[in-house]
Design a protein around this motif. Structure first.
Motif, PDB file in Angstrom:
ATOM      1  N   GLU A 182     -57.397  73.149  61.470  1.00 61.24           N
ATOM      2  CA  GLU A 182     -56.365  74.157  61.713  1.00 61.24           C
ATOM      3  C   GLU A 182     -55.605  74.357  60.401  1.00 61.24           C
ATOM      4  OE1 GLU A 182     -56.148  75.744  64.474  1.00 61.24           O
ATOM      5  OE2 GLU A 182     -56.851  74.439  66.079  1.00 61.24           O
ATOM      6  N   GLU A 183     -54.762  75.394  60.356  1.00 63.39           N
ATOM      7  CA  GLU A 183     -54.037  75.663  59.102  1.00 63.39           C
ATOM      8  C   GLU A 183     -53.137  74.510  58.682  1.00 63.39           C
ATOM      9  OE1 GLU A 183     -52.162  79.451  59.474  1.00 63.39           O
ATOM     10  OE2 GLU A 183     -54.025  80.501  58.955  1.00 63.39           O
ATOM     11  N   ASP A 184     -52.634  73.767  59.664  1.00 55.42           N
ATOM     12  CA  ASP A 184     -51.760  72.634  59.336  1.00 55.42           C
ATOM     13  C   ASP A 184     -52.547  71.352  59.072  1.00 55.42           C
ATOM     14  OD1 ASP A 184     -52.585  71.945  61.886  1.00 55.42           O
ATOM     15  OD2 ASP A 184     -50.644  72.294  62.830  1.00 55.42           O
ATOM     16  N   GLY A 185     -53.859  71.446  59.004  1.00 55.59           N
ATOM     17  CA  GLY A 185     -54.677  70.301  58.610  1.00 55.59           C
ATOM     18  C   GLY A 185     -55.308  69.547  59.762  1.00 55.59           C
ATOM     19  N   LEU A 186     -54.806  69.738  60.974  1.00 48.24           N
ATOM     20  CA  LEU A 186     -55.369  69.005  62.115  1.00 48.24           C
ATOM     21  C   LEU A 186     -56.850  69.344  62.281  1.00 48.24           C
ATOM     22  CD1 LEU A 186     -54.985  67.246  64.726  1.00 48.24           C
ATOM     23  CD2 LEU A 186     -54.442  69.384  65.922  1.00 48.24           C
ATOM     24  N   ALA A 187     -57.680  68.312  62.340  1.00 48.83           N
ATOM     25  CA  ALA A 187     -59.115  68.548  62.564  1.00 48.83           C
ATOM     26  C   ALA A 187     -59.277  69.160  63.953  1.00 48.83           C
ATOM     27  CB  ALA A 187     -59.873  67.236  62.457  1.00 48.83           C
ATOM     28  N   ILE A 188     -59.997  70.277  64.025  1.00 51.98           N
ATOM     29  CA  ILE A 188     -60.148  70.940  65.325  1.00 51.98           C
ATOM     30  C   ILE A 188     -61.024  70.068  66.221  1.00 51.98           C
ATOM     31  CG2 ILE A 188     -60.897  73.041  66.499  1.00 51.98           C
ATOM     32  CD1 ILE A 188     -60.406  74.600  63.992  1.00 51.98           C
ATOM     33  N   SER A 189     -60.615  69.954  67.479  1.00 54.11           N
ATOM     34  CA  SER A 189     -61.362  69.153  68.446  1.00 54.11           C
ATOM     35  C   SER A 189     -61.145  69.743  69.830  1.00 54.11           C
ATOM     36  CB  SER A 189     -60.837  67.705  68.416  1.00 54.11           C
ATOM     37  OG  SER A 189     -61.232  67.026  69.584  1.00 54.11           O
ATOM     38  N   SER A 190     -62.162  69.655  70.679  1.00 51.03           N
ATOM     39  CA  SER A 190     -61.986  70.128  72.059  1.00 51.03           C
ATOM     40  C   SER A 190     -60.856  69.355  72.717  1.00 51.03           C
ATOM     41  CB  SER A 190     -63.279  69.923  72.858  1.00 51.03           C
ATOM     42  OG  SER A 190     -64.345  70.584  72.212  1.00 51.03           O
ATOM     43  N   ARG A 191     -60.680  68.090  72.323  1.00 54.36           N
ATOM     44  CA  ARG A 191     -59.644  67.240  72.944  1.00 54.36           C
ATOM     45  C   ARG A 191     -58.223  67.634  72.496  1.00 54.36           C
ATOM     46  NH1 ARG A 191     -63.918  63.060  72.755  1.00 54.36           N
ATOM     47  NH2 ARG A 191     -64.287  62.438  74.911  1.00 54.36           N
TER      48      ARG A 191
END
Ligand code: AMP
Length: 301
Positions: A182-191
């Protein structure tokens, strides 16, 4: 796009599509558990560029969930997933039921992963990687791909699948893909869908902490215990965050390092609970930050 729900239908359609091509073509497989997001989409785009035919599988594999894990409530969006796959020009979408994959009987044969699966996520998820490898082996036998795509987001899974492919002589090239964030760095995950608004606001701390570690190592810090202590302290200062593990490992053997050696490949991998949701992320702490391929995306897609 052809949507197949049975193994026999998939095999027939696969043979028909390959026979229809004038030149022998490659087939790329991207295995998923569905609830597709921008990370999955990027992996499909990569597979699309490299293969004549692209197959995506969507299967929430019960074998890789522990008895108290989130199998029942794992997020699902089959219609949206199908639509996205059409949009990305997937040729074959394989969406089998549990009975189609494993029959009515208990599964008696499975792949056993050795020491690569015993630590990191293997410690808190015993049997998880046996379940992953069993379903990946089945998918390889059903889809018979030329290449199969796995992201570095699940670095331990990627390494274990590479090993299984070699050990069991599957004629499949394993292609490693990027971690989409995501733009804020969070790794995208279904969870990430499990996170409340306030949990979502602190979840990017995981990626930020990994980046801080990467920077500290680039600046010369070599003390693993110190880096771990600092990172856990920073993360757990947020109410609701608990670190399951944060380890520095050899990306090949996945064995932990206690000290960092300049120039030696080192993966810093973490599993962190944000509320009740367990998120994983990792970063290469030897390579300069610019080697990480980052695509940002807003929202689910
Ligand atoms: P999953 O559906 O979560 O089982 O993941 C299926 C595949 O998508 C695996 O190879 C994952 O590593 C990959 N994947 C999951 N999250 C991301 C992400 N943020 N960026 C790229 N690939 C991802």
């Amino acid at each position: 796009m052809i949507v197949c729900t049975s193994i026999s239908q998939f095999r027939e359609e696969r043979a028909r599509l390959l026979a229809a091509s004038e030149t022998p073509g490659s087939l790329g497989l991207f295995p998923t558990m569905g609830y597709l997001h921008a990370g999955h989409a990027e992996m499909i785009r990569i597979a699309r560029k490299e293969n004549r035919l692209v197959a995506v599988s969507i299967f929430v594999n019960p074998l890789q969930f522990g008895p108290h894990e989130d199998l029942e409530r794992y997020p699902r969006s089959p219609e949206a997933d199908e639509q996205l796959c059409r949009l990305l020009d997937v040729d074959l979408l394989f969406m089998p039921s549990i009975v189609e994959m494993y029959g009515q009987q208990p599964v008696l044969s499975s792949v056993h992963v050795g020491m690569l699966g015993s630590h990191l996520c293997g410690t808190s998820r015993p049997g998880h990687f046996d379940g992953v490898c069993t379903v990946v082996a089945k998918l390889f036998n059903i889809v018979m791909p030329t290449r199969a795509y796995f992201s570095r987001k699940d670095a331990q899974q990627l390494r274990i699948v590479q090993q299984m492919t070699r050990d069991l002589s599957f004629p499949v090239e394993i292609v490693a893909g990027p971690i989409v964030r995501e733009e804020d760095g969070l790794a995208i995950s279904s969870r990430n869908a499990y996170l409340t608004a306030s949990e979502r606001s602190i979840a990017p701390r995981i990626a930020q902490t990994l980046r801080t570690i990467q920077r500290r190592v680039a600046q010369g810090e070599r003390d693993v215990a110190l880096l771990q202590r600092e990172a856990v302290h920073t993360l757990e200062a947020y109410e609701g965050i608990r670190v399951d593990y944060l380890s520095f490992v050899d990306p090949d053997t996945l064995q932990p390092f206690t000290t960092l050696v300049p120039g030696r490949e080192t993966l810093c991998a973490a599993a962190v609970y944000v509320g009740k949701t367990r998120l994983i992320d990792n970063i290469d702490v030897r390579a300069p930050a610019s080697t990480e391929y980052t695509v940002t995306a807003r929202g689910k897609r």
